[in-house]
Design an enzyme around this catalytic site. Sequence first.
Site, PDB file in Angstrom:
ATOM      1  N   GLU A  60       0.874  -1.166   0.000  1.00 59.28           N
ATOM      2  CA  GLU A  60       0.000   0.000   0.000  1.00 59.28           C
ATOM      3  C   GLU A  60       0.914   1.220   0.000  1.00 59.28           C
ATOM      4  O   GLU A  60       1.834   1.301   0.828  1.00 59.28           O
ATOM      5  CB  GLU A  60      -0.876   0.041   1.262  1.00 59.28           C
ATOM      6  CG  GLU A  60      -1.817   1.245   1.223  1.00 59.28           C
ATOM      7  CD  GLU A  60      -2.547   1.511   2.539  1.00 59.28           C
ATOM      8  OE1 GLU A  60      -2.067   1.050   3.593  1.00 59.28           O
ATOM      9  OE2 GLU A  60      -3.581   2.191   2.499  1.00 59.28           O
ATOM     10  N   ARG A 102       6.564 -13.164   9.679  1.00 59.27           N
ATOM     11  CA  ARG A 102       7.251 -11.889   9.486  1.00 59.27           C
ATOM     12  C   ARG A 102       8.737 -12.014   9.808  1.00 59.27           C
ATOM     13  O   ARG A 102       9.144 -12.859  10.595  1.00 59.27           O
ATOM     14  CB  ARG A 102       6.671 -10.822  10.429  1.00 59.27           C
ATOM     15  CG  ARG A 102       5.367 -10.238   9.954  1.00 59.27           C
ATOM     16  CD  ARG A 102       4.875  -9.195  10.962  1.00 59.27           C
ATOM     17  NE  ARG A 102       3.712  -8.500  10.465  1.00 59.27           N
ATOM     18  CZ  ARG A 102       3.767  -7.445   9.649  1.00 59.27           C
ATOM     19  NH1 ARG A 102       4.937  -6.968   9.253  1.00 59.27           N
ATOM     20  NH2 ARG A 102       2.665  -6.853   9.244  1.00 59.27           N
ATOM     21  N   LYS A 146       5.647  -0.189  10.956  1.00 57.21           N
ATOM     22  CA  LYS A 146       5.493   1.094  10.277  1.00 57.21           C
ATOM     23  C   LYS A 146       5.179   2.193  11.290  1.00 57.21           C
ATOM     24  O   LYS A 146       5.650   3.312  11.183  1.00 57.21           O
ATOM     25  CB  LYS A 146       4.356   0.969   9.254  1.00 57.21           C
ATOM     26  CG  LYS A 146       4.432   1.946   8.107  1.00 57.21           C
ATOM     27  CD  LYS A 146       3.369   1.665   7.060  1.00 57.21           C
ATOM     28  CE  LYS A 146       3.847   0.729   5.993  1.00 57.21           C
ATOM     29  NZ  LYS A 146       2.879   0.554   4.891  1.00 57.21           N
TER      30      LYS A 146
END
Length: 545
Positions: A34, A259, A269
């Site tokens: 994104e 992850r 983030k």
Amino acid sequence: MKDQDGVSHFIRTIVMQDLQSGHTNRIVTRFPPEPNGYLHLGHARSIVLNFELADEFGGTTHLRFDDTNPRAEDAIFVQSMIEDVQWLGYRWERLHYASEYFEHMYDCALVLIRKGLAYVDDCTAEQIRAQRGTLSEPGIDSPYRNRTVEENIALFSAMRAGAFADGAKVLRARIDMRAPNINMRDPVLYRIAHEAHHQTGTQWCIYPMYAFAHPLEDALEGITHSLCTVEFEDQRPFYDWVVRSCEMPHVPKQIEFGRLNVTHTVMSKRKLRAIVQSQEVDGWDDPRLPTLSGMRRRGIPPEAIVSFVKQTGLSKSNGVADIKMLEHIVREQLQLRTPKTMAVLDPLRVIITNYPEGTIEWIEGEYNSDNPSLGSRRIPFGRELFIERDDFLLDPPASFYRLGIGREVRLRHAYFVRCHDVVYDDDGSITALLCTYDPETKSGSGFTGRKVKATIHWVEASHAMPATFALFDHLLDEHADDHDDVRVLPTSRTSTQGYVEHAMADAPIDTRFQLLRHGFFIRDAKVPDQTIYHRIVSLKSSYPK
RNA sequence: UGGGGAUUAGCCAAGCGGUAAGGCAACGGACUUUGACUCCGUCAUUCCCAGGUUCGAUCCCUGGAUCCCCAGCCA
């Protein structure tokens, strides 16, 4: 089926099985960020996985911007992401935006409405949350759940036409408010947002949610294996529901992997943004950050990042890789590719009392004896030099091999020198060393008369080029990911003023050097008018501190 | 205490019923014009725990423990 530095992993196994069984005959993957921030090392795992896996089996990979939420996104992130993926060395076959499919997604929503599988809900966000139930209690139906198909179509069309304010209505899937999996309790499909979109402008005021849009994007592009991280695992039933209910001809398969986390840094983030906003670092491309742009500015070669990602392997557990492993790979990559030059970071003046004044001798010095193709340069030698301040000790212990009064060391590429006196200033601090050199001991002369325990680096004073050195260390403490406070360590960046050897001034700004006994360095390309060298990574040291 | 995952050495990670790969780290040693590099060696009788099946289990079964994720109109 392993590549050189990769490890076999479960997703590769699944792909091989799907190919063998005829479930699919061509692999298509996608990297779907994104555009709402900067790519980091965690994304690198996804990038490497998607591109390498498709490539390994003769398939292709798409770069797709998952731009379904204009409130968070910006075109500047699109550009930085494109640069980062290319920098890592990957080329996509097709570049897409989720927003390309908005019309198609709208049609899919209509299909669901007609099948009685979606409805317009007038409840507020708070009401919907209350109706959803909790982790252990079932939810309850919305009072608008049983509207007619006609009413739903009319309302949804009006939503698209801009008849309602943000938040006034949503389109929801009609599945089961009592489902044990909360993601199946009538999730929201569309929300109203009167917001300009960086790709579609003001064409839309309703935008699809990720959970609805993503499976459609994958199906539309013919993605065979849709790889994502484990937190999406319990969303897979809804992913499959969307593909099936919308009657998509192509059925992609979602597979989740763990992850990648690394010690002494953070990949979240949110935390990264907090660090940048704290002003404790110099923006998103600060060389201490695990962002790809930061690592690029730091001088870390993209090959090292790819190799690190491959060597850490892939599984479904969320592991924490030791940053030492990354550092090791960076050194390994740079060892043979870089010219080895000399720079003094903390200078101490040395006067060679038996060397003639005003004389400069030019010594030919090979750049890297393990890689002769790098060539050589001429190094000036003279009566006054700089050496590293900590290469001299007034009262050295036996375990210290370098200089002390009466001790002799080799100056790399040059001569043996012996220290015989020290010059102090009024404060009693050392300002210079008085040494003598032995002309017999010149490097390359084959002198074997006596041995010396250490070889140190140096820079001739009159040709020395002043420079600033930025030394980076761990960004955060070891288990920073465990807690919420992300305090940047004061030791993460220190700087010193010193000198680099003459020849380095002529090198292109993006040249990576091994500064002898210090580590690997590169100029900060962001400030080309200043001579600032970034330490990419230090050398290992077995010298007991 | 609903649902979904995970658990192999300090860290990452192979292993898919036949007797625990590899990398990082660490520790010894050799070499060395970088206390670097390189090279050699050491480093899990045991796979979260307890039972069971089997000639044989890290792999299969049962029960338990611990950790992670999900209650955005974020992705």
